[in-house]
Design a protein around this motif. Structure first.
Motif, PDB file in Angstrom:
ATOM      1  N   SER A 210      58.137 -67.909 -12.829  1.00  0.00           N
ATOM      2  CA  SER A 210      59.206 -67.125 -12.967  1.00  0.00           C
ATOM      3  C   SER A 210      60.465 -67.572 -12.230  1.00  0.00           C
ATOM      4  O   SER A 210      60.387 -68.200 -11.075  1.00  0.00           O
ATOM      5  CB  SER A 210      58.724 -65.713 -12.349  1.00  0.00           C
ATOM      6  N   ASN A 391      62.052 -63.593 -25.604  1.00  0.00           N
ATOM      7  CA  ASN A 391      61.829 -62.829 -24.172  1.00  0.00           C
ATOM      8  C   ASN A 391      60.741 -63.353 -23.301  1.00  0.00           C
ATOM      9  O   ASN A 391      59.543 -63.327 -23.689  1.00  0.00           O
ATOM     10  CB  ASN A 391      61.605 -61.319 -24.008  1.00  0.00           C
ATOM     11  N   ARG A 393      59.605 -62.814 -20.304  1.00  0.00           N
ATOM     12  CA  ARG A 393      59.058 -62.105 -19.440  1.00  0.00           C
ATOM     13  C   ARG A 393      58.689 -62.677 -18.134  1.00  0.00           C
ATOM     14  O   ARG A 393      57.527 -62.404 -17.574  1.00  0.00           O
ATOM     15  CB  ARG A 393      57.663 -61.647 -20.023  1.00  0.00           C
ATOM     16  N   CYS A 398      65.353 -61.324 -18.336  1.00  0.00           N
ATOM     17  CA  CYS A 398      63.971 -60.902 -19.218  1.00  0.00           C
ATOM     18  C   CYS A 398      63.420 -59.743 -18.718  1.00  0.00           C
ATOM     19  O   CYS A 398      63.036 -58.924 -19.350  1.00  0.00           O
ATOM     20  CB  CYS A 398      63.383 -61.910 -19.854  1.00  0.00           C
ATOM     21  N   LEU A 399      63.256 -59.749 -17.557  1.00  0.00           N
ATOM     22  CA  LEU A 399      62.641 -58.414 -16.611  1.00  0.00           C
ATOM     23  C   LEU A 399      63.540 -57.515 -16.413  1.00  0.00           C
ATOM     24  O   LEU A 399      63.274 -56.536 -15.725  1.00  0.00           O
ATOM     25  CB  LEU A 399      61.937 -59.072 -15.390  1.00  0.00           C
ATOM     26  N   ARG A 516      58.554 -54.370 -10.875  1.00  0.00           N
ATOM     27  CA  ARG A 516      57.976 -55.448 -11.799  1.00  0.00           C
ATOM     28  C   ARG A 516      58.662 -56.833 -11.194  1.00  0.00           C
ATOM     29  O   ARG A 516      58.369 -57.785 -12.018  1.00  0.00           O
ATOM     30  CB  ARG A 516      58.518 -54.923 -13.183  1.00  0.00           C
ATOM     31  N   SER A 520      53.944 -62.127 -11.341  1.00  0.00           N
ATOM     32  CA  SER A 520      52.918 -61.627 -12.216  1.00  0.00           C
ATOM     33  C   SER A 520      51.326 -61.899 -11.392  1.00  0.00           C
ATOM     34  O   SER A 520      51.309 -62.769 -10.686  1.00  0.00           O
ATOM     35  CB  SER A 520      52.556 -62.524 -13.282  1.00  0.00           C
TER      36      SER A 520
END
Length: 729
Positions: A210, A391, A393, A398-399, A516, A520
């Motif tokens: 990320s 996207n 993610r 994108c988040l 968020r 992840s």
């Protein structure tokens, strides 16, 4: 024949490394080696380049020679191979004559399958003559981008490797690298004299990473916020300068984070010791300049923080790519400012021949940071590949962690109109000054304070306007031209003036904090976290006994799978991804026993494949003091007064008084009497009122001016700490 060979390679992959299948492009690369065809393989860091030559080395007769640029990298890879039962060795300057003779004997006897050697030693006439008499199966050149002076890490010693095709006719040469654009790839092939090479270029995308690009705003706090999300996990913090490395590492240690510095100004011994501590997991965080990283093969780096902007996207892709080499989710955070650009340009000015190209790379890097567009897409397309998803993610854009201005068309039109009224003759800095209504001498001398666009964005501030200008450049509405990098409108820019297109411009200094934004945790699904930690400790113990890095025993991905499946027998243990025959024999019994004890103690079933996922712990941390303040902490611990500390640090007493407040908060000190006599402290405490809301003037007046402000600050800060601790309880 080909099918039999690749089937054999699959068998080796499973038997030795415990993997059921190759990753993308590994199979094709292995096939080139088996077919003895020259090749160039480009796979991102963590894409498994080593497998591309290690597997075929075990499938072919003879000795595979691997060119590696750094001693530490050789050692790590040889240790990893030996832990899997592979006969591998290296030759370098750390060995004595007897060790080198022993390796030579192993080569003569045909015992070795892989030999790692630096380019300088390989090209020594004595080494070439010796290897020419042996049964060499092929040569693999790791970090092959080092041979190209168009690349980001050119090393002159690599240029001599061209001779290999002459000295070993009929032997295939295979170049391996993580980062190489099309021109660099062609240059590598030319410089090495590869004959009709196969070019295998994998995706530059790292979906398990990320990306977050944060404008600097209390940089140390931003660094700590990331580290807090990864407590007890391995990470790297990159700084531009040696001084920043030392200050950042010191500050982190004062805050309870186990960190060590690494930079070229340290002695070889200190650098090696700190790197070894990081690899052996005696240290969670390494704080380094870009001198650190190429020499490690550590698979379980869970985060990489850039505490300053790298000088190119190539450097960023390689440095950030040191996170998540095991394929598990990892976080990459880049903290940048316009000052980073100035710093790099000063450094680059020392090499005028390459300055223009370096400055363009730097501008591309800044565009990546400031543009509100998908980070994965931007990186992949920079290297000439298409990114299919709308996207990813897995980035801040994108988040939806970045706020966009409500009316970007009008804002963009104001900026572009200013560029037009300046007749497209000035750069970004001057344009921003005009827009914010600066009283700068040059602005006034040129009469630009009389322009209709003068002061249009006064409320926004110069830094925000500079960011918007960079975003308009990055999105193609503005362009820099000429020697002085003056701004001018593109065709898209004129469309924006007419309101026909819509840019994306970010809200200045308004980062959003969302749940968020945490990394992840998909790959934690079903993992027993307590068992994972127990196995992690066992791994460290096993690694210490074998004197190898912990990840060589098992990677984090394997430990998570063990803590998810909880195998009850050696046979079940051997089915886990990453467990080959040798590792099953060496470690299986101890790990199965530890798993069985944990399951018995906690009443858990074994040989399962899914269990409910656990929720990641979210931690909070108090505000972080600046590095200068942290430097004063040891002196305060020794009982030094504010005046004494000020004298030793060469700072004003008022400044050091502020450092003392940071120290009190950081150490959670509730008793001020180390610095204030007890009677005065008690008097101040009695007169503190909740209505003051931390303000000093009402308290000062209440005490009729008999207690100075510095004393009041100390007592009040201790009082606030006491209240906060009571609230936390």
């Amino acid at each position: 024949m080909t099918m039999q060979r690749i089937d054999g390679a699959h068998d080796v992959l499973k038997r030795v490394w415990g993997y059921d299948s190759f990753r993308p492009l590994q199979k094709e690369s292995v096939q080139c080696v088996l077919d003895r065809r020259d090749s160039l393989t480009v796979l991102p860091t963590g894409g498994g380049k080593s497998i591309c030559f290690q597997v075929p080395a075990l499938c072919m007769d003879g000795l595979a020679v691997v060119v590696s640029p750094l001693i530490s990298l050789m050692k790590d890879q040889v240790d990893a191979l030996r832990s899997c039962g592979v006969a591998a060795a290296f030759i370098n300057s750390t060995q004595g004559p007897n060790e080198k003779r022993a390796v030579a004997d192993q080569i003569r006897s045909g015992e070795l399958k892989l030999l790692y050697v630096a380019p300088e030693r390989l090209l020594a006439p004595r080494t070439l003559d010796f290897l020419a008499e042996q049964n060499v199966s092929f040569v693999a050149i790791d970090e092959a981008h080092c041979i190209s002076n168009w690349g980001h890490d050119f090393r002159p010693e690599y240029r001599g490797l061209r001779i290999l095709k002459q000295r070993f006719p009929g032997i295939a040469v295979h170049a391996m690298t993580a980062t190489a654009s099309e021109p660099v790839r062609r240059d590598i092939a030319t410089q090495l004299g590869l004959q009709q090479p196969e070019f295998l270029v994998g995706s530059f995308d790292r979906p398990n990473l990320s990306y977050r690009m944060l404008r600097s705003n209390n940089r140390m706090q931003q660094i700590v916020d990331v580290i807090e999300r990864h407590r007890n996990e391995s990470g790297i913090v990159y700084c531009i300068s040696r001084k920043e490395v030392e200050r950042t590492s010191l500050c982190l240690n004062q805050l309870g984070v186990t960190s060590l510095p690494y930079h070229a100004g340290m002695s070889d011994g200190d650098r090696e010791a700190n790197q070894e501590a990081f690899i052996q997991e005696r240290c969670d965080v390494i704080v380094a300049t870009v001198a650190f990283g190429m020499g490690i093969d550590k698979s379980n780096v869970r985060f990489v923080i850039h505490a300053g902007m790298p000088k190119s996207i190539e450097h960023y892709q390689q440095e950030s790519g040191r996170a998540g080499r095991d394929g598990l989710e990892s976080e990459c955070v880049l903290i940048y400012s316009g000052g980073d650009v100035v710093t790099w340009k000063k450094i680059m000015s020392g090499e005028p021949q390459s300055y223009e190209a370096a400055a363009k790379s730097l501008d591309a890097m800044f565009d990546l940071c400031s543009a509100p567009s998908c980070r994965h897409k931007a990186i992949v397309e920079y290297f000439g590949q298409q990114y299919e998803s709308d996207n990813c993610r897995a980035c801040d854009v994108c988040l939806d962690e970045i706020d966009l201005v409500d009316d970007p068309i009008v804002l963009g039109q104001k900026i572009l109109s200013c560029v037009v009224r300046l007749k497209e003759r000035f750069g970004a800095a001057h344009t921003a000054k005009v827009l914010v209504g600066s009283g700068d001498k040059r602005v006034l001398e040129l009469g630009h304070d009389s322009l209709s666009t003068y002061g249009l964005l006064t409320d926004a501030g110069q830094q925000a306007v500079r960011t918007w200008i960079e975003q308009l450049i990055g999105q193609g509405y503005l362009q820099r031209t000429g020697e002085y990098q003056t701004l001018s409108l593109t065709d898209s820019g004129w469309q924006l003036i007419k309101g026909q297109v819509k840019p994306q411009l970010t809200v200045a200094d308004a980062p959003r904090s969302r749940s968020r934004s945490q990394p992840s945790v998909d790959s934690w699904d079903g993992v027993d976290r307590d068992l994972f930690e127990a196995l992690r400790q066992l791994r460290s113990t096993m690694a210490a006994k074998s004197n190898v890095p912990a990840y060589i025993v098992f990677g984090d991905a394997t430990l998570r799978e063990l803590a998810r499946v909880r195998p009850s027998s050696p046979n079940a243990f051997g089915q886990i991804k990453g467990v080959g025959e040798r590792k099953l024999a060496d470690f299986g019994e101890a790990f199965v026993e530890a798993i069985a004890k944990h399951c018995e103690k906690n009443g858990l079933a074994m040989d399962v494949h899914t269990i409910p996922s656990s929720t990641p712990m979210v931690r909070t941390m108090p505000a972080v003091p600046k590095p200068n303040a942290v430097a004063a902490f040891p002196l305060f611990r020794q009982g030094e007064t504010v005046e004494a500390v000020a004298q030793k640090l060469g700072r004003a007493v008022s400044t050091v008084a502020g450092y003392l407040q940071d120290y009190i908060r950081s150490e959670k000190i509730t008793d001020p009497t180390q610095w204030v006599d007890p009677k005065t402290a008690a008097l101040v405490e009695e007169n503190i009122s909740a209505e003051d809301e931390g303000r000093l003037r009402p308290l000062f007046d209440r005490l009729e001016g008999n207690v100075d402000f510095e004393t009041l600050r100390i007592v009040l800060t201790c009082h606030e700490v006491r209240l906060q601790m009571a609230t936390d309880e």
